[in-house]
Scaffold this motif. Sequence first.
Motif, PDB file in Angstrom:
ATOM      1  N   ASN A  60     -30.381 -30.697 -42.338  1.00  0.00           N
ATOM      2  CA  ASN A  60     -30.161 -31.562 -43.486  1.00  0.00           C
ATOM      3  C   ASN A  60     -28.782 -31.266 -44.069  1.00  0.00           C
ATOM      4  OD1 ASN A  60     -32.845 -32.655 -43.469  1.00  0.00           O
ATOM      5  ND2 ASN A  60     -33.563 -30.763 -44.414  1.00  0.00           N
ATOM      6  N   PHE A  90     -26.680 -32.018 -47.669  1.00  0.00           N
ATOM      7  CA  PHE A  90     -27.053 -32.466 -49.006  1.00  0.00           C
ATOM      8  C   PHE A  90     -25.952 -32.184 -50.028  1.00  0.00           C
ATOM      9  CE2 PHE A  90     -28.232 -28.007 -48.894  1.00  0.00           C
ATOM     10  CZ  PHE A  90     -27.876 -27.548 -50.152  1.00  0.00           C
ATOM     11  N   VAL A 116     -29.414 -36.578 -49.497  1.00  0.00           N
ATOM     12  CA  VAL A 116     -29.739 -35.777 -48.314  1.00  0.00           C
ATOM     13  C   VAL A 116     -29.617 -36.637 -47.059  1.00  0.00           C
ATOM     14  CG1 VAL A 116     -31.488 -34.414 -47.104  1.00  0.00           C
ATOM     15  CG2 VAL A 116     -31.327 -34.291 -49.604  1.00  0.00           C
ATOM     16  N   THR A 138     -34.695 -38.093 -54.916  1.00  0.00           N
ATOM     17  CA  THR A 138     -33.665 -37.879 -53.899  1.00  0.00           C
ATOM     18  C   THR A 138     -33.409 -39.171 -53.134  1.00  0.00           C
ATOM     19  OG1 THR A 138     -34.347 -35.574 -53.645  1.00  0.00           O
ATOM     20  CG2 THR A 138     -33.062 -36.530 -51.847  1.00  0.00           C
TER      21      THR A 138
END
Length: 367
Positions: free
Chosen positions: A321, A323, A121, A76
């Motif tokens: 978050n 994403f 993210v 990520t």
Amino acid sequence: FPPPLEGRWLYETLEQSRLEDQFSFAYALVMRGDLVVAMAPVFTATLPISLIAPDFVDRAIRLGGPLLRHLRFQKTLFVGSPCSDEGHVGTLPGVTLADVAPVLQDALWQRVRQAGAMNLVWKDFAEASWPALRTLSRQAGLCEAVSYPGTSILDIGSSFEEYLARLSARRRHNLRKKLRLSRAHLDLEVEIASRPDAALIDDIWRLFQNTYERATTKFERLNRRFWELACDKATSRLIVLRERFSGKPVAFMLVVVEGRRAINKFLGIDYGLGPRSYLYFRLWEEFVRLATALGAEAVQSGQTSYRAKLDMGHELVPLSNFFRYRNPVFHKIAALLAKRISWSSLDPDLARAAGSRAWRAAAREGR
């Protein structure tokens, strides 16, 4: 990155701590001509999905065995820092996150492809950032997910006694009782250290390892080099509790002062002394005494250990978050799962605290 944000000391320390086996660090710069008008710290890491997904998701993926390992451990690209309490994009005066978020997103999405990451993210952004990031989400196809909340006390008072007086009667009684039981169990002396020597670094490294191994949520794995660098910063203080007879360190807390805010950053405890030692609460007392002596008006204690922090008067700070997955199918599934994520699903202490006043106050604010 002005106070009370964690600034240059944190990013320098992480870059120099030889954490390349866990993280790859970079900075996204937004330019206006030759002038940098915004800066976003970013890092790449391969982390278990169990950090953010409800337990049933992790269990389901585990049933797939090796075939689904790439889903359990996802590479990520994060906007933010692995060790900061909140995600942040630094901007010059007159420049807002809403101004720079679209161009940042475009550049970061290219970086995701270049790095071979599964997703992007924007990590742990606070409420002030949500309007800009929700607008960006509609434009760029991001989804929002609840994150572990932060914890803070915005008005700590001018002394430990004044802090105690501001607690509810029940919380004040419980804290005093734990401190009294601890003092009956252990005779400790307190050391406030700046720029500790190698022997003390060895001691706090040992104590930190104890706490890290017991943690149920593990994001970063700090090494001894990190402690050498972090403790050498001018803004850092170490609270060290030693057994008075032997002089042996049994607990420590790393405290960072940012403007008028003191941050309870990391700690380590000798758990072999048993639950009646209540070392966490002894550290907390010394932290409040140090913070008020240094002129701090507010304190910040980060994520996790929510039961103890709520009992000590903290408020929950909602974080989110934002994403996007590269694979459209994965993204659609993740978007559906994100709706199932809540504070209760992330942490059992938060689930148990669901009826508390601090919970209800934070829930009215957003989550």
